[in-house]
Write a protein that holds these residues in place. Structure first.
Motif, mmCIF file in Angstrom:
data_model
loop_
_atom_site.group_PDB
_atom_site.id
_atom_site.type_symbol
_atom_site.label_atom_id
_atom_site.label_comp_id
_atom_site.label_asym_id
_atom_site.label_seq_id
_atom_site.Cartn_x
_atom_site.Cartn_y
_atom_site.Cartn_z
ATOM 1 N N PHE A 106 0.850 -1.195 0.000
ATOM 2 C CA PHE A 106 0.000 0.000 0.000
ATOM 3 C C PHE A 106 0.884 1.243 0.000
ATOM 4 C CE2 PHE A 106 -2.393 -3.377 2.049
ATOM 5 C CZ PHE A 106 -3.600 -3.334 1.363
ATOM 6 N N ARG A 107 0.774 2.028 -1.035
ATOM 7 C CA ARG A 107 1.456 3.320 -1.129
ATOM 8 C C ARG A 107 0.604 4.346 -0.396
ATOM 9 N NH1 ARG A 107 2.076 5.728 -7.055
ATOM 10 N NH2 ARG A 107 2.858 3.596 -7.429
ATOM 11 N N VAL A 108 1.134 4.922 0.680
ATOM 12 C CA VAL A 108 0.348 5.863 1.483
ATOM 13 C C VAL A 108 1.150 7.127 1.731
ATOM 14 C CG1 VAL A 108 -1.029 4.064 2.627
ATOM 15 C CG2 VAL A 108 1.116 4.828 3.667
ATOM 16 N N PHE A 161 3.540 0.471 2.918
ATOM 17 C CA PHE A 161 3.200 -0.547 3.902
ATOM 18 C C PHE A 161 3.031 -1.904 3.213
ATOM 19 C CE2 PHE A 161 0.899 2.620 6.973
ATOM 20 C CZ PHE A 161 2.119 3.203 7.268
ATOM 21 N N VAL A 162 3.331 -2.953 3.949
ATOM 22 C CA VAL A 162 3.237 -4.322 3.446
ATOM 23 C C VAL A 162 2.305 -5.104 4.353
ATOM 24 C CG1 VAL A 162 4.535 -6.401 2.844
ATOM 25 C CG2 VAL A 162 5.632 -4.150 2.667
ATOM 26 N N ALA A 181 -0.106 13.026 6.395
ATOM 27 C CA ALA A 181 -0.198 11.970 7.407
ATOM 28 C C ALA A 181 0.981 12.121 8.347
ATOM 29 C CB ALA A 181 -0.200 10.591 6.757
ATOM 30 N N ASP A 182 0.833 11.620 9.550
ATOM 31 C CA ASP A 182 1.916 11.672 10.519
ATOM 32 C C ASP A 182 2.040 10.301 11.168
ATOM 33 O OD1 ASP A 182 3.960 12.633 12.182
ATOM 34 O OD2 ASP A 182 2.992 14.584 12.361
ATOM 35 N N LEU A 183 2.938 10.207 12.124
ATOM 36 C CA LEU A 183 3.294 8.913 12.705
ATOM 37 C C LEU A 183 2.083 8.140 13.214
ATOM 38 C CD1 LEU A 183 5.746 7.101 13.524
ATOM 39 C CD2 LEU A 183 5.677 8.254 15.739
ATOM 40 N N HIS A 184 1.099 8.843 13.777
ATOM 41 C CA HIS A 184 -0.037 8.181 14.422
ATOM 42 C C HIS A 184 -1.230 7.967 13.501
ATOM 43 C CE1 HIS A 184 1.795 10.473 18.030
ATOM 44 N NE2 HIS A 184 2.242 9.232 18.059
ATOM 45 N N GLY A 204 -8.673 -0.365 7.220
ATOM 46 C CA GLY A 204 -9.628 0.329 6.367
ATOM 47 C C GLY A 204 -9.106 1.674 5.914
ATOM 48 N N LEU A 205 -8.508 2.415 6.839
ATOM 49 C CA LEU A 205 -7.960 3.719 6.499
ATOM 50 C C LEU A 205 -6.778 3.584 5.539
ATOM 51 C CD1 LEU A 205 -7.960 6.779 6.910
ATOM 52 C CD2 LEU A 205 -6.447 6.424 8.898
ATOM 53 N N VAL A 206 -5.950 2.577 5.763
ATOM 54 C CA VAL A 206 -4.817 2.355 4.861
ATOM 55 C C VAL A 206 -5.303 2.089 3.440
ATOM 56 C CG1 VAL A 206 -2.924 0.765 4.289
ATOM 57 C CG2 VAL A 206 -3.225 1.555 6.651
ATOM 58 N N ARG A 207 -6.294 1.220 3.301
ATOM 59 C CA ARG A 207 -6.795 0.888 1.964
ATOM 60 C C ARG A 207 -7.444 2.106 1.300
ATOM 61 N NH1 ARG A 207 -6.788 -4.455 0.655
ATOM 62 N NH2 ARG A 207 -6.400 -5.931 2.365
ATOM 63 N N GLU A 208 -8.250 2.814 2.040
ATOM 64 C CA GLU A 208 -8.945 3.981 1.491
ATOM 65 C C GLU A 208 -7.960 5.075 1.081
ATOM 66 O OE1 GLU A 208 -11.923 7.518 3.129
ATOM 67 O OE2 GLU A 208 -11.714 5.648 4.270
ATOM 68 N N THR A 209 -6.989 5.356 1.966
ATOM 69 C CA THR A 209 -6.038 6.426 1.692
ATOM 70 C C THR A 209 -5.098 6.054 0.557
ATOM 71 O OG1 THR A 209 -6.131 7.018 4.043
ATOM 72 C CG2 THR A 209 -4.354 7.968 2.745
#
Length: 395
Positions: free
Chosen positions: A13-15, A21-22, A330-333, A364-369
């Motif tokens: 996932f390119r975020v 992310f993997v 986006a930030d660390l959290h 869910g947020l990772v996929r959407e973003t």
């Protein structure tokens, strides 16, 4: 015999701001998260994961070391930033799965803890260092006791000595706030300028100077190490134990900074920690990246006797998207469901207690973003700097 955990899926996932992310899933519904970020080379890493997916879907996720050795050694060309960063993300995800399967933090699987909390530092200032005192005071309020800053802007091979005086003054000003300060040369200075700045900074006792020269210069860095008392740190652009070897043998290094997302993941970071300990070199992993890489670093920090301090990317300038209207900062959290595990108290974060990496990713947020990011933005690229004569300078 324990039931194998066969890998059934490997996704990337390119975020934003610039992370990759993997996600690895097994047939027994275990999910592990890794980070294979290589800043500015996102598409190359995504291509490398196509190869890893073909090789390891169907493999037993329990066999972390065999998968690592196969990915690294079972092809003629090995090492380098792209292949090692891709392997890093896979390795971190496999350790996350192993810890979740056994119900323990990764650090327990690495031999248990040798410390009760982990010292961290934050960044101040950007690539054009300014307002560093104000930023340093903000970091103190956030709980940090140590910070790092870039030393200079772009500098030519042989530049005016006045280019260095502002850097020295900024270090003095930040030290006056009561914070320890490390100075990142970022490989921007060549030998004629680097040895001048290192000498000028020496009386002000930086925590360390980082990449005083490019990592292609082990002999010259060793010469500099013999000429100054300030600790020399480097390692973010070294990708295996073998890459660290000449620096250790030449006594060019005081603080090792391998990056868990570039050096082969938790497996190789743990091995580098043991190797550098033998040379009485401190471990301070490089990590201006996302929460998964940071959590992976913390797992190794807990178990390594020579660990000194951990870079933390919370509110780092790299996390600011150049197009604020895009709404993709986006930030660390940002992608975490349990951000409180990274709370800072007296310059330290607590040992992570959850199984695996000890963090919960909002899938869910990772996929959407990621879908939005890929559709609307190009991958992050570092700037290209040129001098007043038009020639390329080190960024």
């Amino acid at each position: 015999m324990p039931t194998p955990s066969l890998i059934t899926k490997l996704e990337v996932f390119r975020v934003p701001p610039r992370w990759l992310f993997v996600r690895v899933e097994t047939q027994d519904n275990l999910v592990g998260w890794g980070e294979g970020t290589l800043e500015g080379h996102t598409e190359a890493i995504e291509g490398a994961y196509a190869d890893l997916r073909e090789r390891f879907v169907g493999a037993d996720a329990d066999n972390i070391q065999d998968i690592w050795q196969t990915a690294y050694r079972a092809r003629f060309y090995r090492g380098g930033p792209v292949l090692m960063s891709a392997l890093s993300g896979l390795d971190i995800a496999l350790w996350d799965i192993k810890g979740k399967k056994l119900g323990v933090p990764v650090w327990q699987l690495l031999g248990g803890k040798v410390r009760e909390r982990i010292k961290v530092y934050g960044w101040i200032g950007g690539d054009s260092p300014s307002d560093v005192v104000e930023n340093a005071l903000e970091r103190r309020q956030q709980g940090f006791t140590a910070v790092k800053m870039n030393g200079t802007d772009a500098v030519s091979w042989l530049d005016s000595p006045s280019e260095l005086l502002d850097a020295v003054q900024r270090v003095k000003d930040v030290r006056a706030t009561g914070l320890d300060v490390a100075v990142d040369f970022h490989g921007r200075l060549h030998k004629s300028m680097a040895k001048q700045l290192a000498k000028l900074l020496e009386p002000h006792q930086p925590l360390f100077i980082e990449e005083p020269l490019l990592p292609t210069q082990p002999e010259e860095i060793a010469d500099l190490a013999r000429a100054i008392s300030t600790p020399i740190a480097l390692g973010e652009r070294l990708f295996t134990r073998s890459d660290f070897r000449p620096y250790l043998e030449k006594r060019a290094l005081d603080v090792a900074q391998p990056d868990v997302a570039h050096c082969g993941g938790i497996s190789e970071l743990h091995r580098i920690a043991a190797l550098t300990e033998m040379y009485d070199v401190a471990l301070a992993p490089h990590c201006p990246l996302g929460p998964i890489a940071f959590a992976a670093c913390l797992q190794v920090a807990v178990t390594s006797p020579n660990f000194a301090i951990q870079e933390m990317s919370w509110k780092i300038h790299y996390n600011k998207h150049p197009d604020e209207a895009a709404g993709l900062e986006a930030d660390l959290h940002t992608y975490m469901s349990n951000p409180s595990v990274f709370d800072i108290v007296d310059g330290h974060v607590a040992v992570l207690q959850g199984p695996g990496l000890g963090i919960e990713i909002n899938e869910g947020l990772v996929r959407e973003t990621s879908a939005k990011y890929i559709a609307e933005q190009k991958p992050w690229r570092n700037p290209v700097w040129r001098g007043e004569d038009g020639s390329v300078r080190e960024w």
